[in-house]
Design a protein around this motif. Structure first.
Motif, mmCIF file in Angstrom:
data_model
loop_
_atom_site.group_PDB
_atom_site.id
_atom_site.type_symbol
_atom_site.label_atom_id
_atom_site.label_comp_id
_atom_site.label_asym_id
_atom_site.label_seq_id
_atom_site.Cartn_x
_atom_site.Cartn_y
_atom_site.Cartn_z
ATOM 1 N N ARG A 234 0.836 -1.190 0.000
ATOM 2 C CA ARG A 234 0.000 0.000 0.000
ATOM 3 C C ARG A 234 0.879 1.251 0.000
ATOM 4 O O ARG A 234 1.810 1.392 0.800
ATOM 5 C CB ARG A 234 -0.895 0.023 1.235
ATOM 6 N N ARG A 235 0.617 2.151 -0.925
ATOM 7 C CA ARG A 235 1.261 3.458 -1.014
ATOM 8 C C ARG A 235 0.170 4.530 -0.954
ATOM 9 O O ARG A 235 -1.009 4.240 -1.211
ATOM 10 C CB ARG A 235 2.065 3.589 -2.310
ATOM 11 N N THR A 236 0.581 5.739 -0.637
ATOM 12 C CA THR A 236 -0.396 6.826 -0.522
ATOM 13 C C THR A 236 -0.014 7.984 -1.423
ATOM 14 O O THR A 236 1.104 8.513 -1.338
ATOM 15 C CB THR A 236 -0.488 7.332 0.932
ATOM 16 N N ILE A 237 -0.943 8.344 -2.306
ATOM 17 C CA ILE A 237 -0.812 9.525 -3.160
ATOM 18 C C ILE A 237 -1.721 10.615 -2.577
ATOM 19 O O ILE A 237 -2.869 10.352 -2.212
ATOM 20 C CB ILE A 237 -1.237 9.226 -4.607
ATOM 21 N N ALA A 238 -1.201 11.840 -2.468
ATOM 22 C CA ALA A 238 -1.998 12.962 -1.946
ATOM 23 C C ALA A 238 -2.099 14.055 -2.995
ATOM 24 O O ALA A 238 -1.172 14.263 -3.786
ATOM 25 C CB ALA A 238 -1.379 13.506 -0.669
ATOM 26 N N MET A 239 -3.243 14.735 -3.014
ATOM 27 C CA MET A 239 -3.422 15.925 -3.839
ATOM 28 C C MET A 239 -3.763 17.087 -2.913
ATOM 29 O O MET A 239 -4.733 17.025 -2.157
ATOM 30 C CB MET A 239 -4.534 15.723 -4.873
ATOM 31 N N SER A 240 -2.930 18.130 -2.970
ATOM 32 C CA SER A 240 -3.131 19.308 -2.127
ATOM 33 C C SER A 240 -3.504 20.500 -2.999
ATOM 34 O O SER A 240 -2.942 20.682 -4.091
ATOM 35 C CB SER A 240 -1.854 19.616 -1.341
ATOM 36 N N PHE A 241 -4.465 21.314 -2.508
ATOM 37 C CA PHE A 241 -4.967 22.456 -3.280
ATOM 38 C C PHE A 241 -4.876 23.732 -2.442
ATOM 39 O O PHE A 241 -5.138 23.722 -1.232
ATOM 40 C CB PHE A 241 -6.417 22.232 -3.707
ATOM 41 N N LEU A 242 -4.512 24.807 -3.110
ATOM 42 C CA LEU A 242 -4.422 26.123 -2.468
ATOM 43 C C LEU A 242 -5.014 27.145 -3.432
ATOM 44 O O LEU A 242 -4.554 27.287 -4.569
ATOM 45 C CB LEU A 242 -2.959 26.460 -2.159
ATOM 46 N N ARG A 243 -6.047 27.889 -2.962
ATOM 47 C CA ARG A 243 -6.738 28.817 -3.850
ATOM 48 C C ARG A 243 -5.822 29.985 -4.231
ATOM 49 O O ARG A 243 -5.137 30.568 -3.376
ATOM 50 C CB ARG A 243 -8.009 29.351 -3.195
ATOM 51 N N ASP A 244 -5.810 30.325 -5.523
ATOM 52 C CA ASP A 244 -4.991 31.417 -6.052
ATOM 53 C C ASP A 244 -5.826 32.703 -6.098
ATOM 54 O O ASP A 244 -7.062 32.672 -6.001
ATOM 55 C CB ASP A 244 -4.486 31.039 -7.442
ATOM 56 N N THR A 245 -5.139 33.799 -6.301
ATOM 57 C CA THR A 245 -5.845 35.079 -6.419
ATOM 58 C C THR A 245 -6.577 35.202 -7.746
ATOM 59 O O THR A 245 -7.564 35.944 -7.849
ATOM 60 C CB THR A 245 -4.856 36.248 -6.275
ATOM 61 N N ALA A 246 -6.113 34.537 -8.759
ATOM 62 C CA ALA A 246 -6.795 34.566 -10.057
ATOM 63 C C ALA A 246 -8.134 33.849 -9.929
ATOM 64 O O ALA A 246 -8.223 32.792 -9.285
ATOM 65 C CB ALA A 246 -5.925 33.900 -11.119
ATOM 66 N N PRO A 247 -9.197 34.391 -10.517
ATOM 67 C CA PRO A 247 -10.516 33.763 -10.376
ATOM 68 C C PRO A 247 -10.509 32.328 -10.923
ATOM 69 O O PRO A 247 -9.938 32.041 -11.980
ATOM 70 C CB PRO A 247 -11.432 34.667 -11.209
ATOM 71 N N ASN A 248 -11.150 31.434 -10.172
ATOM 72 C CA ASN A 248 -11.369 30.048 -10.599
ATOM 73 C C ASN A 248 -10.070 29.271 -10.822
ATOM 74 O O ASN A 248 -10.033 28.348 -11.641
ATOM 75 C CB ASN A 248 -12.219 30.002 -11.876
ATOM 76 N N GLU A 249 -9.008 29.638 -10.131
ATOM 77 C CA GLU A 249 -7.749 28.925 -10.269
ATOM 78 C C GLU A 249 -7.217 28.504 -8.902
ATOM 79 O O GLU A 249 -7.343 29.230 -7.914
ATOM 80 C CB GLU A 249 -6.707 29.777 -10.997
ATOM 81 N N TRP A 250 -6.626 27.301 -8.859
ATOM 82 C CA TRP A 250 -6.067 26.747 -7.637
ATOM 83 C C TRP A 250 -4.671 26.189 -7.939
ATOM 84 O O TRP A 250 -4.444 25.567 -8.973
ATOM 85 C CB TRP A 250 -6.934 25.606 -7.104
ATOM 86 N N PHE A 251 -3.750 26.432 -6.992
ATOM 87 C CA PHE A 251 -2.484 25.728 -7.063
ATOM 88 C C PHE A 251 -2.731 24.258 -6.682
ATOM 89 O O PHE A 251 -3.544 23.972 -5.794
ATOM 90 C CB PHE A 251 -1.454 26.335 -6.104
ATOM 91 N N ALA A 252 -2.031 23.361 -7.340
ATOM 92 C CA ALA A 252 -2.224 21.934 -7.057
ATOM 93 C C ALA A 252 -0.869 21.234 -7.019
ATOM 94 O O ALA A 252 0.023 21.516 -7.827
ATOM 95 C CB ALA A 252 -3.115 21.286 -8.118
ATOM 96 N N GLU A 253 -0.736 20.328 -6.072
ATOM 97 C CA GLU A 253 0.449 19.481 -5.976
ATOM 98 C C GLU A 253 0.009 18.028 -5.801
ATOM 99 O O GLU A 253 -0.894 17.743 -5.017
ATOM 100 C CB GLU A 253 1.320 19.885 -4.780
ATOM 101 N N VAL A 254 0.636 17.149 -6.564
ATOM 102 C CA VAL A 254 0.448 15.711 -6.392
ATOM 103 C C VAL A 254 1.733 15.194 -5.762
ATOM 104 O O VAL A 254 2.821 15.396 -6.298
ATOM 105 C CB VAL A 254 0.183 15.005 -7.738
ATOM 106 N N HIS A 255 1.611 14.541 -4.611
ATOM 107 C CA HIS A 255 2.826 14.100 -3.922
ATOM 108 C C HIS A 255 2.585 12.772 -3.208
ATOM 109 O O HIS A 255 1.448 12.320 -3.041
ATOM 110 C CB HIS A 255 3.313 15.176 -2.942
#
Length: 490
Positions: A234-255
């Protein structure tokens, strides 16, 4: 003289009907034998000749001969069985068997049978009641079968005990989640202090977030997805989101969690395997054209990790050092295989969305792949594929049963154990997959009944007994006539 020939004709009648009785006896004795083919006795006359005089001729009796043949090509009734390894053949053909399970060479005899009452022996081989081992072709890893119509060396005894535990690595992740459109913008995005500002490729990223250690940037939303590696771990993949100042855009990281399970090239750190942005349309749907997290052409409906934008890809050259920018692989210390994973963020009905809600939340995640599982059952389908079923849901094809056909199946020679061998009359065999080239289909969990009909056999007993008695009368009558002839001299 004619009286002697009459007596000899009676003797031939006794012999012929004795043969017929033996044939009927065998049929009745095997009425419940699986796959048995009934014997049929036919009679033919023997003509010794006729001497013709000027007005009449003298006749010399010849008698009768019995010819018994087995109706091997007759199809018996297929009857249901409770065993998954019981097999019948619906149509022409025979199972290919051997007398030993291992070390079988091309020169060793192959026997052919319709008796499909196979069970597992102590070594896991499929063996019928006569001790004959079922032969078939091994299924390759890609699912193909190398079936040659005449090459016996490709056949092997089918063994299910040699199939150990099975695991399948994850190759696809589907996500159904919503990011709250009213999420406040984090100070890490708006701050002008460089040390506090969010940077996906710096130490101040979401993958590095540790509340106790005070490192990294706290994401607005995190989802964790368990996956399986090539060993079923078993391994774990995570997706993290952070809302950006630009409308309807989010920073995203897959780790990956923990971060030390992967090795990455320049630009990735803290277990990151992909960084970028996800963008949404004004109606809250994912906008692939503006989402930099994606690979491939604009409009791609998912994230396909490729060797150039690597995520543990099977095409990745593990001998290349150091890793180049964007390349990622599992840590060598784990000892697991490379892995291609397709991350689907745009499902036809849901996927990743951005709507106003109380909180960002995950409705569901779907992944394939399984942890290690143990063999629980063996099934055989009508195409002859022997399939192993594991308790983790993995289904693996092991082998395919071979079917042998003959130009003249009725010409085969019978052997003990309700089996047959090739003869000049039968012609040579052709090996076929079930249902191909005129071969019958496999009927799983069934057994072929004997083709003996008791009413026919009992009727044959009566007529044979009468014919035998009549032949004996010929002998006694001819004996009385000869006795009368001897008295003439007295």
């Amino acid at each position: 003289m004619s009286i002697n020939s009459a007596m000899l004709s009676g003797v031939s009648g006794l012999l012929a009907n004795s043969t017929a009785l033996a044939s009927i006896s065998d049929n009745i004795a095997n009425v419940n034998t699986v796959g048995y083919k009934r014997n049929e006795t036919s009679f033919q006359t023997i003509v010794t000749g006729r001497q013709v005089g000027s007005s009449s001729g003298r006749y010399s009796a010849g008698g009768v001969l019995a010819d018994t043949r087995q109706r091997i090509s007759d199809q018996g009734l297929l009857q249901r069985s409770a065993s998954a390894t019981d097999l019948g053949i619906d149509g022409p053909g025979f199972f290919v068997t051997t007398k030993k399970p291992e070390g079988v060479r091309a020169t060793d005899a192959r026997l052919f049978t319709r008796a499909g009452s196979f069970t597992l022996d102590e070594l896991g081989y499929l063996k019928n009641g006569a001790g004959l081992y079922l032969q078939g072709w091994e299924v390759q890893e890609d699912g193909s079968v190398n079936a040659d119509p005449s090459d016996l060396t490709l056949l092997q005894s089918i063994n299910v005990a040699q199939v150990g535990g099975a695991a399948e690595q994850t190759t696809r992740i589907g996500i159904n989640a919503n990011l709250n459109a009213s999420t406040p913008i984090s100070s890490a995005v708006t701050t002008t202090v460089a040390a506090d500002r969010y940077g996906p490729t710096t130490a101040n990223n979401m993958a590095a977030y540790d509340r106790e250690a005070g490192t990294g940037v706290k994401p607005d939303f995190v989802m964790q997805i368990p996956i399986s590696d090539s060993k079923g771990g078993r391994r774990t993949i995570a997706m993290s989101f952070l809302r950006d100042t630009a409308p309807n855009e989010w920073f995203a990281e897959v780790h990956v969690i923990p971060a030390d399970e992967i090795e990455a090239g320049p630009g990735l750190r803290n277990g990151q395997i992909r960084v970028g942005k996800v963008a949404f349309t004004q109606d809250g749907r994912l906008d692939p054209d503006r989402s930099t997290l994606f690979d491939g052409d604009a409009g791609t409906a998912g994230v396909q990790f490729t060797p150039t934008l690597a995520f543990l890809g099977s095409d990745y050259d593990t001998t290349a050092t150091p890793l180049t920018a964007g390349q990622v692989k599992w840590s060598d210390a784990l000892g697991i295989s490379a892995q291609d994973i397709f991350l689907d963020l745009q499902d036809a009905t849901a996927g990743l969305t951005q709507f106003n809600d109380a909180n960002s939340e995950v409705q569901s995640t779907t992944t394939n792949g399984t942890a290690l599982g143990n063999l629980t059952n063996v099934e055989i389908d009508e195409d002859g594929f022997v399939t192993a079923i594991f308790d983790n849901g993995v289904i693996r094809k092991i082998a395919q049963v071979a079917i042998a056909t003959f130009p003249n199946a009725d010409g085969l020679r019978s052997l003990n154990g309700n089996a047959f061998r090739v003869s000049l009359e039968s012609g040579n065999f052709n090996l076929k997959t079930p249902g191909a080239g005129g071969a019958g289909l496999i009927s799983p969990s069934t057994l072929e009944a004997s083709t003996v009909d008791l009413s026919t056999e009992f009727t044959g007993l009566i007529t044979t007994q009468r014919a035998y008695s009549a032949s004996s009368k010929i002998i006694t009558t001819a004996d009385e006539m000869l006795e009368e002839l001897i008295r003439i001299k007295r």
